[in-house]
Design an enzyme around this catalytic site. Sequence first.
Site, PDB file in Angstrom:
ATOM      1  N   GLU A   4      -5.096  -4.980  10.560  1.00 28.35           N
ATOM      2  CA  GLU A   4      -4.035  -3.999  10.770  1.00 28.35           C
ATOM      3  C   GLU A   4      -4.263  -3.287  12.098  1.00 28.35           C
ATOM      4  O   GLU A   4      -5.028  -2.315  12.165  1.00 28.35           O
ATOM      5  CB  GLU A   4      -4.033  -2.958   9.638  1.00 28.35           C
ATOM      6  CG  GLU A   4      -3.789  -3.537   8.258  1.00 28.35           C
ATOM      7  CD  GLU A   4      -3.227  -2.483   7.297  1.00 28.35           C
ATOM      8  OE1 GLU A   4      -2.131  -2.710   6.781  1.00 28.35           O
ATOM      9  OE2 GLU A   4      -3.871  -1.446   7.102  1.00 28.35           O
TER      10      GLU A   4
ATOM     11  N   HIS B 147      -9.449   1.319   5.355  1.00 27.49           N
ATOM     12  CA  HIS B 147      -8.128   1.443   5.984  1.00 27.49           C
ATOM     13  C   HIS B 147      -8.251   2.324   7.225  1.00 27.49           C
ATOM     14  O   HIS B 147      -9.050   3.256   7.258  1.00 27.49           O
ATOM     15  CB  HIS B 147      -7.132   2.048   4.987  1.00 27.49           C
ATOM     16  CG  HIS B 147      -5.714   1.947   5.470  1.00 27.49           C
ATOM     17  ND1 HIS B 147      -5.187   2.834   6.383  1.00 27.49           N
ATOM     18  CD2 HIS B 147      -4.745   1.045   5.199  1.00 27.49           C
ATOM     19  CE1 HIS B 147      -3.936   2.474   6.645  1.00 27.49           C
ATOM     20  NE2 HIS B 147      -3.635   1.397   5.945  1.00 27.49           N
TER      21      HIS B 147
ATOM     22  N   GLU C 108      -6.546   4.660   8.259  1.00 21.93           N
ATOM     23  CA  GLU C 108      -6.356   6.096   7.985  1.00 21.93           C
ATOM     24  C   GLU C 108      -7.646   6.711   7.463  1.00 21.93           C
ATOM     25  O   GLU C 108      -7.953   7.871   7.736  1.00 21.93           O
ATOM     26  CB  GLU C 108      -5.180   6.275   7.013  1.00 21.93           C
ATOM     27  CG  GLU C 108      -3.849   6.041   7.727  1.00 21.93           C
ATOM     28  CD  GLU C 108      -2.768   5.385   6.887  1.00 21.93           C
ATOM     29  OE1 GLU C 108      -2.832   5.464   5.651  1.00 21.93           O
ATOM     30  OE2 GLU C 108      -1.846   4.787   7.491  1.00 21.93           O
TER      31      GLU C 108
ATOM     32  N   ASN D  50       0.870  -1.177   0.000  1.00 19.54           N
ATOM     33  CA  ASN D  50       0.000   0.000   0.000  1.00 19.54           C
ATOM     34  C   ASN D  50       0.906   1.225   0.000  1.00 19.54           C
ATOM     35  O   ASN D  50       1.545   1.528   1.003  1.00 19.54           O
ATOM     36  CB  ASN D  50      -0.890  -0.028   1.260  1.00 19.54           C
ATOM     37  CG  ASN D  50      -1.713   1.236   1.400  1.00 19.54           C
ATOM     38  OD1 ASN D  50      -1.773   2.066   0.489  1.00 19.54           O
ATOM     39  ND2 ASN D  50      -2.353   1.402   2.548  1.00 19.54           N
TER      40      ASN D  50
ATOM     41  N   LYS E  12       0.077   4.276  -0.141  1.00 20.29           N
ATOM     42  CA  LYS E  12      -0.542   5.451   0.494  1.00 20.29           C
ATOM     43  C   LYS E  12      -0.341   6.684  -0.395  1.00 20.29           C
ATOM     44  O   LYS E  12      -0.383   6.558  -1.610  1.00 20.29           O
ATOM     45  CB  LYS E  12       0.011   5.628   1.919  1.00 20.29           C
ATOM     46  CG  LYS E  12      -0.127   4.330   2.737  1.00 20.29           C
ATOM     47  CD  LYS E  12       0.146   4.493   4.192  1.00 20.29           C
ATOM     48  CE  LYS E  12      -0.023   3.141   4.900  1.00 20.29           C
ATOM     49  NZ  LYS E  12       0.146   3.208   6.343  1.00 20.29           N
TER      50      LYS E  12
ATOM     51  N   GLY F 258       2.893   2.077  10.854  1.00 18.98           N
ATOM     52  CA  GLY F 258       3.853   3.166  10.735  1.00 18.98           C
ATOM     53  C   GLY F 258       4.605   3.474  12.014  1.00 18.98           C
ATOM     54  O   GLY F 258       5.230   4.519  12.139  1.00 18.98           O
TER      55      GLY F 258
ATOM     56  N   SER G 245       3.710  -2.422  10.168  1.00 21.02           N
ATOM     57  CA  SER G 245       5.166  -2.522  10.320  1.00 21.02           C
ATOM     58  C   SER G 245       5.737  -3.874   9.889  1.00 21.02           C
ATOM     59  O   SER G 245       6.695  -4.368  10.481  1.00 21.02           O
ATOM     60  CB  SER G 245       5.590  -2.184  11.762  1.00 21.02           C
ATOM     61  OG  SER G 245       5.225  -0.854  12.072  1.00 21.02           O
TER      62      SER G 245
HETATM   63  P1  13P Z   1       3.258   0.222   7.656  1.00 24.57           P
HETATM   64  O1  13P Z   1       3.746  -1.045   7.027  1.00 24.57           O
HETATM   65  O2  13P Z   1       4.033   1.433   7.220  1.00 24.57           O
HETATM   66  O3  13P Z   1       3.167   0.098   9.146  1.00 24.57           O
HETATM   67  O4  13P Z   1       1.776   0.470   7.132  1.00 24.57           O
HETATM   68  C1  13P Z   1       0.865  -0.565   7.187  1.00 24.57           C
HETATM   69  C2  13P Z   1      -0.361  -0.193   6.448  1.00 24.57           C
HETATM   70  O5  13P Z   1      -1.107   0.680   6.866  1.00 24.57           O
HETATM   71  C3  13P Z   1      -0.647  -0.878   5.175  1.00 24.57           C
HETATM   72  O6  13P Z   1      -1.928  -0.617   4.745  1.00 24.57           O
END
Ligand code: 13P
Length: 249
Positions: A166, A94, A96, A9, A11, A172, A212
Amino acid sequence: MRRPLIAGNWKMHLTIPAARALAAAVGKAAAGVTDRDVLIAPPFTALAAVREAAGSGVLLAGQNVCWEEQGAFTGEIAPTMLKELGCAMAIVGHSERRQLFGETNGLINQRVAGALKFGLIPILCIGETLREREAGTTFTVLEAQLKEGLAGVTLASADQLVVAYEPVWAIGTGKTATAAQAQEVHAFVRQTLGSLFEKNIAGQMRILYGGSVNPANVDELMRQADVDGALVGGAALKAESFERIIHFQ
Ligand code: 13P
């Protein structure tokens, strides 16, 4: 039995030239890989370039999707538009989207239904916050996200839907769930899916872990019985680390 899926992803990262370069590298890394699926979800603006640069061995996904085919939905993208650009899947719900843009289980349910209606595979993301985990409500939260997010959804086969666990506190942050924590939740997710769909569909559905994931932890996570793949953020933005994750052992 369940074919692993390694998904990146991206982003809101990468302009078109950078996206093209990374997609070409991912395409190369995925070449000859036959026992697992590799997918990237770039920003909408880079989808066409990524489709061309990555080649046919890499699956594509949108990072979000609307439920309508067209209309007055400023800022949204139609399932048919994603399909036109070569997407097979779309990330939905997601954390976010939930946390920064106020998306609710009800809205996410509309997105899931819309994707399915137009033959796009939703990757439904669920996950608890640190506060929820510490309060001991992880399973309650996840169960509500699944039941409300999938309300009214019927499936003919397991490959029509992917679920991604997740944990918000692991996204992150460099703080991954332990393999045991991931497995515990994935088993619960599969059991909950079993209450919503036929048992054999739940048994065959892919459940990804995200938060992560990196070259150092992917092997152990992927060894867990109910972890069928990874949804990778930061480590998917570098060719070498994503290549290593694709080639998990
Ligand atoms: P990270 O791998 O940067 O923690 O992000 C995970 C994520 O949100 C994938 O959709």
